[in-house]
Structures are given as C-alpha cells and as structure tokens.
Design an enzyme around this catalytic site. Structure first.
Site, mmCIF file in Angstrom:
data_model
loop_
_atom_site.group_PDB
_atom_site.id
_atom_site.type_symbol
_atom_site.label_atom_id
_atom_site.label_comp_id
_atom_site.label_asym_id
_atom_site.label_seq_id
_atom_site.Cartn_x
_atom_site.Cartn_y
_atom_site.Cartn_z
ATOM 1 N N CYS A 481 26.450 33.775 43.653
ATOM 2 C CA CYS A 481 25.024 34.084 43.772
ATOM 3 C C CYS A 481 24.429 33.513 45.050
ATOM 4 O O CYS A 481 23.590 34.142 45.697
ATOM 5 C CB CYS A 481 24.282 33.536 42.554
ATOM 6 S SG CYS A 481 24.744 34.342 41.005
ATOM 7 N N GLY A 483 26.519 31.377 47.412
ATOM 8 C CA GLY A 483 27.530 30.947 48.378
ATOM 9 C C GLY A 483 28.600 31.998 48.564
ATOM 10 O O GLY A 483 28.699 32.966 47.805
ATOM 11 N N VAL A 485 32.825 32.594 50.543
ATOM 12 C CA VAL A 485 34.011 32.048 51.200
ATOM 13 C C VAL A 485 34.588 33.139 52.087
ATOM 14 O O VAL A 485 34.762 34.278 51.652
ATOM 15 C CB VAL A 485 35.062 31.582 50.174
ATOM 16 C CG1 VAL A 485 36.264 30.967 50.882
ATOM 17 C CG2 VAL A 485 34.456 30.585 49.205
ATOM 18 N N TYR A 556 43.746 27.543 53.241
ATOM 19 C CA TYR A 556 43.729 28.945 52.831
ATOM 20 C C TYR A 556 44.949 29.234 51.950
ATOM 21 O O TYR A 556 46.072 28.852 52.278
ATOM 22 C CB TYR A 556 43.738 29.847 54.064
ATOM 23 C CG TYR A 556 43.957 31.306 53.758
ATOM 24 C CD1 TYR A 556 45.123 31.956 54.156
ATOM 25 C CD2 TYR A 556 43.006 32.043 53.070
ATOM 26 C CE1 TYR A 556 45.327 33.294 53.878
ATOM 27 C CE2 TYR A 556 43.193 33.380 52.793
ATOM 28 C CZ TYR A 556 44.351 34.004 53.196
ATOM 29 O OH TYR A 556 44.551 35.328 52.924
ATOM 30 N N ASP A 616 36.960 21.875 34.672
ATOM 31 C CA ASP A 616 37.094 23.342 34.599
ATOM 32 C C ASP A 616 38.497 23.752 35.031
ATOM 33 O O ASP A 616 38.664 24.621 35.874
ATOM 34 C CB ASP A 616 36.033 24.017 35.468
ATOM 35 C CG ASP A 616 35.926 25.516 35.170
ATOM 36 O OD1 ASP A 616 36.483 25.962 34.150
ATOM 37 O OD2 ASP A 616 35.296 26.235 35.964
#
Length: 813
Positions: A481, A483, A485, A556, A616
């Site tokens: 919402c 942010g 990447v 990455y 999480d």
C-alpha cells in the site's frame, strides 16, 4: 728412468685394483659410472603415487652444509621443490620424479630410490603397456588404427561410488594415431569438471580422480589417423555418497606475485557433503627448523571459520600491505568428520617500483613556499565570500519588510528499546530500535515568503551510507500500500570488488506514504544493522539516507519466495489444471526438501541468538537465491500487514493466524518458542510443496480445533521422524517445544544420512496439496467471507475438510 718406471708401476697397479663391470658378454666392458650408481642396493626404496607429495628426510647428522642430488645432479629450490636442510619435499610428484636421490653431509651420503608409479584403481590395469610399445611398420603396411586388447574393453558400464578414481581405456595401435575423448557427444575439456582429468596417451587411458555425480554420462574414445578412425563408448554411473573428505578444486589456491605495499589474494574452493571446517595457515620456522620434536610442522592460523564468517568469506584469504616477510607458502585446510584435505600456494614478493621523483626530491624550502602560497589564496577567497554575503544580507533587509517565514524541519532520532521483562526470549525484550519523528521550528528571513515546508533529517551513518550516483534502479519486484521493492544495480557495493556491479533489491516508500510508514522503514533498516550478516537471512548491503528519498539496499533473491519456488516444482501429477503444455521446473528430491528446512532452521537459530523474534515465519517470507540458498526475509518489519488471503482482520490489525502459536493467537505473547510453532507449519508447507495449511477450515473452527489439540496430518512425502519433529514444534506448552539449536542438530543429522536418489512419492494422496485452480465449491463453507485467512482448497469429488488427528490418537473429520 727410475721415475718413469715408478709411474708405470702405479698405473698398472691401479688398473688391476679397479673392479670390472660388464654386461652378459664379458668381452664388452661397460663405461665406468660414478660411484653412487653402485650403492643402489643400499638405498631406501620409496614408492609414491602420482600427484602425492614426496617427503624425504636425511638420517645423517645435520651439518653446516647439506646437499641434495637426483641422479647425480644437484637439486634446486623452485615452486615444486622445497629444501630445508635435511628435509626435502616435492609437491604433486610425477613419473619424471622417479630416480636415485642422495643427501650428502661432508663426506657421508645416504640414498633413496624413489619410484613414482600409477595406482591400480579400477581393477583392469594388469598390463599398462597395451598399445604403448614401440613398433616399426613398412610404408606398405600402414593402415587405419585397430584395438589391441578388446577383452579389457568389454565392460562398457562402470558404476562407481563418489570420490573414487575412474580409469577408462581403449588400447589401440598403428602409426601416428591421435586420441580424443568426448562426453555425451561433445568435446570433453579440463574445465568441464572439478579437478580436471588426466589423459595418458601412452596407455590410451582417461583418468578422473574423486568423481562426483555430475561426472555421470557417456564417454567416447576416438582413435584416428590419416587412414581411418575407430571409436569405443563407455557408460559411467556415479553413486553419490556422503562419506568422503572435502574436495578442493584443482589449481586453487594458485601461486601469486605481489609487490611490497600491495595486496595479495588466495582463493580456495571447497566441496563437501558434510559441513566443512576451513582455515588458512602458514608454515613457519622456530629455532631454524620447520618441524617440532614430534615431527609435526610449525604453523600459524591466519583465518578460520566463525559465527559471523560466511562460506564465501572463509574461502578467500587477503594479505594486505605485503612485505618481504609475507613471502612463502600459504595452505588452505578443509576438514569434516571423514577426513582432511589441503592445497598450498606460494606468495612471491617483489620490491616496489622506484618513483623517479624520489631520485630528485624537491627542496624543502620550495615545498614551504608552495604550501604558503596555497594557504594565502584560500584565505583571500574566504574573505571575499564573507564580504559578499554580508553585502547581500544588508540589501535584502532593506528591500524586504514582510513577516519572517517559519521552516519546519522534522528530525528522526533513533533510540534502543529498554528491557522491561525478565524473560530474555519474550517479545518485550527484543532489541527493536524505536523511531520517533520530532519537529523543530526554524526562523528564516532568507527564504521566500512561501507556505510552511516539512523536511526529514535522517541520521548519517558512514558505515552503511551508499552513493546514489552508483545505484541504477530497474524493474519493480513487488509493492504494497505504501512501499515498493525494485531491482537495481549497485556499482562497488561489494568492498572486495569495488569496480564490479552487483544486482540488489531496493526498498523505498511510495509518494502516498505517511510518517508512520517512514518510521517503519527506518526501524527495519536499523534492525538489520544490529542483527548483522548470516548466510541464511536477507542481509543489509547499504542505504541512501542523504539528499533524497530513503533507499534501503538488501540482497537480491532471483528465484522469489519459497512458496512460489516449491509450487513451480510440483510434478504434473499433483496439478489440477491438466495443462499438458506446462513444463514444471526441475523435480525436487527428498534431500532437497530437507536441505531447505535445514537452511531455514540455521537462519532462525542465528536470529534467536541475536534476540530477534520474527513473528511472521512462513514460506512466503523466505526467499530463494540463484544458487538455491534459503534466506529469511522481513524479520525486521513492523507487523501491520495487509494481505486478505492469509490474515484475519481484527481490531488489533491483521495477524497471520494460520502460522501463529496458540499463546500468540489468543494472548498476543510472542517468544522464540512461538517462532518454533510457525517453523513447524513452514515444514508442513515445504513437504507439501507449497500447500496451504488447514485447507478449507473457517477461522472460528480453527480456533476451536487448536484449543482441543487437533493438529494437521503427516504430509505424504514426509518421514515419520520429520513429522514427529513438526508435532514437537506444535506442542501446546511452549517450554516443551524444541529450540532452533536442537532443530538444526537433528536436521543436520537427517540431511547427512539422506541421499539424492530419494524422489518424491507421486502415488501419494493429493489431499495434502492445495490445487492450482481458483476456489469454487468450498467457498461457501468459510464463514468469514472476504476476511477469512484461508483459501479453501477443494479436491475433485472429495470433501472439503481434511482429517485432523487429535493428540490422544483419535481421528476426527
């Protein structure tokens, strides 16, 4: 005359005293040889295998001058030959090193008869001279090559265990033939396998040492000359085994040359099924000797594996600011529970090039004059700038009489969370940084009369700051919402390779982000700084905090999250789409699934040691790199997620109830043991290849089932031992659950005993897996509507609810 007679008598007597050495025919005398040649019978016999080091120690007393010779010629020190007084070592011996060696001290000598011979490894080397003998043919008899020993070529299938030596032969003859080897119909080159291979043309053989499963294939021997060509094919099957010592890549570390004041680098590539222990050592001398009284060499440990040292870091040794004292031998030693392997390399140091300016130095009085002139010019420029600014300020005060503009500057101070609980494992005692945004009011009469302006000042951290000019943003990888990447290329972010570009992931905020979103991103960045680096977590590489938008640069992962990774590798028999055109990725073995579980456990063990509670842990929050390395992500996030497929909407926000422990679900208590519960659910996801936990169960029913002690059934591709590990993670009492350290030890043992040949059982029931098509018939059974945490997983012609087993053994549907 008397002198002549005496001379003749001496010559005759010397001839009589000289012993006669001849061949079978006594009438043909042999030429005289050096005396050393006649003492071979008294020499010590040393058989050595090719490639092994040759170590000789002279038994004579250590004198002021010890001389080593081979076949009468003096030996010199080089990159293969090491001579330390009475000790001689030749690295990686070859057949050319066979001969008569002698050590001499004063007038005494001792001899060694060294014979470097090839070991028989495949059982068919009784006669290594097949096809290698010399022969002569008339020009009229020249013909195409032909096989000379077909009996030894009848065995076409060779099945050997890993780490053994394989020798394939095709003996042939006829003048001037050429011998070539192919693998799977293509040219077989040295760089195609770890450690290379040997081709002995005189014996028509191909030798591969320490074979690995990747050496499997079809090998073809081609012998040809200008009159024709013949070929023969072998099938090689390598059976993997874990019981072998580490394998070091041939040619590494390599000999290196450096100049004084420069840097040197040694690289050691280690391959081992069991976890290897790697260290770099350098052999040294004490009291003029390299060996102690026990015969073991003296050495100094330069670099060894540690908790915060990754496998890539320990495999490289850097020697900074080289001096002449750094010249010598450097050794990479790798060991595991089976054995030890080592390779060595030499560092040669040359003097630094002479600077021509040093020959004609500038007089000191000229330097003083240059510096003084420069300082005077700078002083004048500063005075001029100050005067100009003062005049401009006076003019503005005269021309502008409006009200002053107030400028709001928002600063972001960082604080560490204070311990408020005695329980070191609870969520109240984590080291999460607290981020507060404070407002500072500044008066400015120099600015234009515009509206109030808000700015953010992030603290500058030189250790992690990265220049924006060296960062090239690429395609987006994901967004939320507030942010997103994106993929990027960072030039020089790896300090060991400052001129190379590295692919990274960059976290940033969207334009509609709030101050709370900024504080959350800063908090995540600070958490990653405190935790440090580990192979199995997403590591922070840098950040851009000054002069623009906040960029957080992390590692990455090319293959996405673990849930997508597992589902993409499901066999076609497990899919419900029946799309015959879909080709799944490589099929995963049972060992691959255990390896994924083991790597995640190692990452969680490290996070627990840093007092970090994830809250999480799930397959969607584990990323997979190009080399199939599991990396835990989002361990520094604030837990205010927004995902309707996995989270139940409550007044306190959105919580991942499928993966939450009962104490976290009902009491909002988060500990390392609640992470262990989530790890058990993650294990279930792995062994169902990305299945959805508790498929088709409504939220209210799940709460009831968990309180009554119901747990999920054993996945089809899971052993009883692994399932019992899941059940231990799901124990109702948190203190009775295993720790991540215990899980790592158990999984390491299971992984060591597992082979790559155990493929997944495709005949197992499919009810453990979630289908690939959208939910249909079971959607009405979920009473939570759009807020349900479950995506119902209907099975064709089967009930929507799977079976759950009670802790007392009663099965309930």
């Amino acid at each position: 005359m008397l002198l002549l007679a005496l001379l003749a008598f001496l010559l005759v007597s010397r001839t009589i005293a000289r012993p006669s050495y001849s061949m079978v025919d006594d009438t043909t005398p042999e030429p005289e040889e050096p005396p050393a040649k006649y003492q071979i019978s008294k020499a010590d016999v040393f058989p050595v295998l090719p490639g092994e080091p040759l170590d000789l120690r002279c038994p004579l007393a250590d004198g002021p001058l010890v001389t080593w010779t081979k076949d009468g010629a003096k030996l010199e020190v080089n990159n293969r030959t090491l001579i330390v007084r009475t000790y001689l070592q030749i690295k990686e011996s070859t057949t050319r090193d066979s001969g008569l060696y002698a050590c001499s001290v004063l007038k005494n000598s001792h001899f060694f008869h060294v014979n470097v011979t090839e070991a028989s490894s495949s059982g068919d080397d009784e006669d290594d001279n097949d096809g290698s003998e010399d022969f002569t043919n008339d020009n009229n008899n020249i013909r195409a090559p032909y096989w000379t020993n077909t009996e030894k070529m009848e065995k076409k299938l060779h099945a050997v265990s890993a780490a053994n030596t394989v020798k394939l032969r095709c003996p042939a003859r006829e003048p001037h033939p050429s011998n070539e080897w192919l693998k799977n119909g293509k040219e077989f080159k040295q760089e195609h396998r770890i450690g290379g291979y040997k081709v002995r043309n005189q014996h028509w053989s191909l030798i591969m040492e320490s074979v690995v499963p990747s050496d499997k294939g079809i090998y073809t021997c081609i012998v040809e000359n200008e009159h024709g060509s013949i070929n023969h094919t072998y099938h090689l099957d390598v059976i993997e085994r874990s019981s072998h010592r580490p394998i070091l890549q041939a040619g590494l570390p390599a000999n290196t040359t450096a100049v004084v004041g420069g840097d040197a680098e040694f690289v050691c590539k280690v391959y081992s099924d069991a976890q290897p222990h790697i260290r770099w050592v350098r052999y040294i001398e004490k009291n003029g000797s390299r060996f102690g009284v026990d015969g073991l060499p003296y050495f100094k440990v330069l670099k060894a594996a540690g908790v915060n040292v990754t496998d890539e870091e320990i495999e490289v040794l850097y020697v900074r600011n080289v001096s002449f004292e750094d010249a010598g031998e450097y050794t990479c030693i790798a060991g595991n529970s089976i054995g030890i392997s080592q390779h060595s390399a030499w560092l040669t140091v040359h003097p630094a090039p002479v600077n021509p300016l040093e020959d004609n130095p500038v007089p000191y009085y000229m330097e003083i004059g240059i510096y003084s002139t420069g300082i005077f010019i700078i002083f004048c420029m500063v005075v001029v700038c100050v005067v100009c600014r003062m005049r401009q300020g006076a003019k503005k005060k005269k021309n502008f009489t409006g009200p002053p503009v107030h400028k709001l500057t928002k600063r972001i101070p960082l604080h560490r969370q204070v311990t408020v609980s005695a329980d070191s494992s609870s969520s109240m005692n984590s080291t999460t940084p607290l981020v507060r945004i404070t407002t500072r009011l500044l008066n400015s009469t120099d600015a234009m009369p515009l509206a109030n302006v808000s700015e953010y000042e992030l603290p500058h951290d030189p250790m992690w700051e990265f220049s924006r000019d060296k960062l090239t943003l690429g395609k987006p990888l994901g967004e939320g919402c507030f942010g997103q990447v994106v993929m990027a290329e960072a030039l020089g972010i790896d300090k060991e390779r400052p001129k190379e570009s590295v692919t990274v992931a960059v976290k940033m905020l969207k334009d509609n982000a709030t101050e709370k979103d900024l504080a959350d991103l800063v908090s995540e960045m600070e958490m990653m700084k405190m935790i440090g680096k580990h192979k199995n977590i997403i590591n922070l590489l840098g950040a851009c905090t000054q002069g623009g938008t906040l960029y957080v640069i992390v590692e990455y992962a090319a293959k996405g999250n673990l849930r997508q990774y597992l589902r993409a590798r499901r066999p076609l028999e497990m899919e419900y789409s029946f799309d015959v055109t879909r080709v799944p990725d490589e099929q995963m073995t049972f060992k691959d699934l255990v390896s994924c579980t083991y790597q995640i456990a190692r990452g969680m063990e490290y996070l627990a040691s840093q007092k970090c509670i994830h809250r999480d842990l799930a397959a969607r929050n584990v990323l997979v790199t190009e080399n199939n390395v599991m990396k835990i992500a989002d361990f520094g996030l604030a837990r205010d997620v927004n995902n309707i497929d996995y989270y139940k909407k409550t007044s306190n926000g959105r919580l991942p109830v499928k993966w939450m422990a009962p104490e976290a679900l009902f009491d909002r208590v988060y500990t390392h043991q609640s992470d262990v519960w989530s790890f058990g659910v993650l294990m279930w996801e792995i062994f169902t290849l990305g299945g959805s936990p508790y498929p088709g169960i409504p939220v209210e029913e799940l709460f009831k089932l968990l309180k009554e002690g119901h747990r999920m059934d054993k996945p089809a591709n899971c052993t009883n031992e692994l399932y019992m590990m899941m059940r231990d993670c799901w124990h109702a009492i948190p203190s009775h659950r295993p720790t991540f350290k215990q899980l790592v030890e158990d999984l390491d043992r299971i992984l060591t005993l597992t082979t790559n040949e155990e493929y997944l059982d495709l005949s197992a029931p499919l009810e453990q897996y979630s289908p690939s098509f959208p939910d249909s018939s079971c959607s009405a059974s979920s009473s939570s509507g759009d807020d349900s945490v479950f995506s119902p997983d209907p099975m064709p012609h089967d009930p929507c609810l799977p079976k759950f087993q009670h802790v007392n053994g009663v099965v309930k549907t």
